[in-house]
Scaffold this active site. Sequence first.
Site, PDB file in Angstrom:
ATOM      1  N   GLY B  55      46.778  42.053  35.604  1.00 38.13           N
ATOM      2  CA  GLY B  55      46.391  42.837  34.454  1.00 38.13           C
ATOM      3  C   GLY B  55      47.480  42.857  33.399  1.00 38.13           C
ATOM      4  O   GLY B  55      48.648  42.595  33.685  1.00 38.13           O
ATOM      5  N   SER B  56      47.090  43.178  32.165  1.00 37.74           N
ATOM      6  CA  SER B  56      48.072  43.369  31.095  1.00 37.74           C
ATOM      7  C   SER B  56      48.641  44.783  31.158  1.00 37.74           C
ATOM      8  O   SER B  56      48.146  45.639  31.891  1.00 37.74           O
ATOM      9  CB  SER B  56      47.414  43.143  29.735  1.00 37.74           C
ATOM     10  OG  SER B  56      47.060  41.789  29.590  1.00 37.74           O
ATOM     11  N   GLY B  57      49.678  45.019  30.377  1.00 37.87           N
ATOM     12  CA  GLY B  57      50.286  46.348  30.322  1.00 37.87           C
ATOM     13  C   GLY B  57      51.582  46.437  31.106  1.00 37.87           C
ATOM     14  O   GLY B  57      52.137  47.515  31.261  1.00 37.87           O
ATOM     15  N   HIS B  58      52.056  45.284  31.607  1.00 35.84           N
ATOM     16  CA  HIS B  58      53.247  45.275  32.443  1.00 35.84           C
ATOM     17  C   HIS B  58      54.379  44.436  31.870  1.00 35.84           C
ATOM     18  O   HIS B  58      55.299  44.080  32.597  1.00 35.84           O
ATOM     19  CB  HIS B  58      52.905  44.712  33.833  1.00 35.84           C
ATOM     20  CG  HIS B  58      51.821  45.429  34.559  1.00 35.84           C
ATOM     21  ND1 HIS B  58      51.930  46.751  34.910  1.00 35.84           N
ATOM     22  CD2 HIS B  58      50.601  45.008  35.009  1.00 35.84           C
ATOM     23  CE1 HIS B  58      50.820  47.119  35.561  1.00 35.84           C
ATOM     24  NE2 HIS B  58      49.996  46.085  35.618  1.00 35.84           N
ATOM     25  N   HIS B 220      50.451  51.143  38.381  1.00 36.17           N
ATOM     26  CA  HIS B 220      49.252  51.566  37.653  1.00 36.17           C
ATOM     27  C   HIS B 220      49.070  53.064  37.805  1.00 36.17           C
ATOM     28  O   HIS B 220      47.981  53.590  37.588  1.00 36.17           O
ATOM     29  CB  HIS B 220      48.014  50.849  38.185  1.00 36.17           C
ATOM     30  CG  HIS B 220      48.184  49.372  38.266  1.00 36.17           C
ATOM     31  ND1 HIS B 220      48.636  48.735  39.392  1.00 36.17           N
ATOM     32  CD2 HIS B 220      47.992  48.397  37.338  1.00 36.17           C
ATOM     33  CE1 HIS B 220      48.703  47.430  39.164  1.00 36.17           C
ATOM     34  NE2 HIS B 220      48.326  47.200  37.921  1.00 36.17           N
TER      35      HIS B 220
END
Lengths: 342, 342
Positions: B55-58, B220
Amino acid sequence: MKKIINHPDHFVDEMIDALLLAHPGWLKPVTADRRALVRADAPNAGKVGIVTGGGSGHLPAFLGYVGKGLASGVAVGNVFSSPSSEQIYEATKAVHGGAGVLYLYGNYGGDVFNFDLAADLADADGIETRTVHVADDMASAPPERASDRRGVAGMVFGFKCAGAAAERGDTLDEVARIAAKANGATRTMGVGLSPTILPAARKPTFTLPDGEMEIGIGIHGEPGTHRGKLESADAIAERLAGAILGDLRAEAGSSVALLVNGLGATPLEELYLLYRRAEQAVAAAGLRVARAYVGEYVTSLEMAGASISVMQLDEELDTLLDAPVRSPFWREGWRVDEGGAR
Amino acid sequence: MKKIINHPDHFVDEMIDALLLAHPGWLKPVTADRRALVRADAPNAGKVGIVTGGGSGHLPAFLGYVGKGLASGVAVGNVFSSPSSEQIYEATKAVHGGAGVLYLYGNYGGDVFNFDLAADLADADGIETRTVHVADDMASAPPERASDRRGVAGMVFGFKCAGAAAERGDTLDEVARIAAKANGATRTMGVGLSPTILPAARKPTFTLPDGEMEIGIGIHGEPGTHRGKLESADAIAERLAGAILGDLRAEAGSSVALLVNGLGATPLEELYLLYRRAEQAVAAAGLRVARAYVGEYVTSLEMAGASISVMQLDEELDTLLDAPVRSPFWREGWRVDEGGAR
């Protein structure tokens, strides 16, 4: 209001302790309180020393910009407070390699006062000094008072260019000229979304209602040019880049370095969104981004927000930006113009 | 709740757009949607490809860990969501240089499902694949179910070591062995102080009362082992490092790499305070920190908090950590054992 700290009174000293522990061989303290530190190999005989300094809470600034190819010494104040003239003076003596010392630091009252005092002490010792104030924050004073501006993220270009000049053996006058040139070619403007919390106070430095932003904010939470409704990434980037390009008045066809700096709590993804539109604004103004810097370069503890800096390049500055540096904090820019070749 | 974004639906694609704009010559997209990207020079004939994703956001994960000496391709999901099997498959084909492809990614259900599907598609094309799950988060499962653990910040050691092995021309079995070895030698544990805000939801992923922390939190916002009163930096570092060292059971005299990772909003100064006490805990356990990594390596948007990772080193892993890499996001560790020489 949540911080990962021990006693607030020990915050800065423990941070210095940690830096020395994590990065041996980089810096050495030159005062018993370890608030004055210099490159591990200082003094460098025959080379100009560069001393910087300022309050803590801005990592990588100021400590992180000391090392080969950058500044040669630093005086470390408490959070958002100037170091003492004595600490600056001790750093000065420790970096003096016979070719004089440049003072290069942000244009803040307390720092100016203490660096000037240190210069007098150094002068009495026969150490020649020059001073260049970093003053890139265009929101802090109008163009006709550009020298009154505060020093913010654009300072990294000054450290990089002046540091490279000192490293190659330029004279004190030359190193000072290059620092002033880098500063004069750089403009920065920031936006704040949330306040900083000082470790000792444990309360926010200011309040900003939900859904609002402060345009032109300083790295200590100084008020900007105005407060308004939080805008989109594109609108913010256009606003900041537009103001910068209007003030910089770079000739069409010029190359620039573009820096998007995070103030502390803003995700890297959001910094890249700002970069994207800022790059488009630069291109629309007929300029070309030659180097891209995106990340946290000069922070304000956990403030949410970002700043955009543009430095107009010429061959001299470009060459200096390419020189090698040694600091665990330095984040190299990307050579956009050569497809990343380096 | 304040984010510097445009429309949440465009968040990931604009971020990818920005990365390609800021860092030309680094990656190239291999699907029309640009959610599968590979090294600009892929495929590398005769060399093992490494595909990661998540996933993105990291950021810097996962995109930032692609490049020479790191992974060779990546599939980019929406925020905190797995990429599709099709995206992973396209990245696989684009990095396949004839020597097979290693899948190296965090151990999350959606990712496992989609990478396994992609492996089947690759197999039908005659592309041999191996899979190693990064599973370093010791708070997510007990030692007897270590393979169920989630992948968090310790993944950087896997990318670095496996990437170096692929770069020097190791076989697929060898690159997979090294990835598994790096993973097996690494433990991570984190602490969360504030939630993440997803761009689309615009509300926190969880709530954490003022004055509390979540020990063992995932990237997350997954619940950790317990929630409690916010402790001092020293107490948090002792707690995390103590748990890690107890689980790792490294032989006295061993060298380790020590990584203090910021989850997004925690100031670099606070990460260094954690590093300081963690280093002391490592030393008290009879181990020696050979390499220090402090900064944001794997984030969770604007979550406040940090994690500590320890990787036990041997000569093989140490050599691989020294190999050169090329990515604008890579932050090199400091060679503590050689006084920073490198």
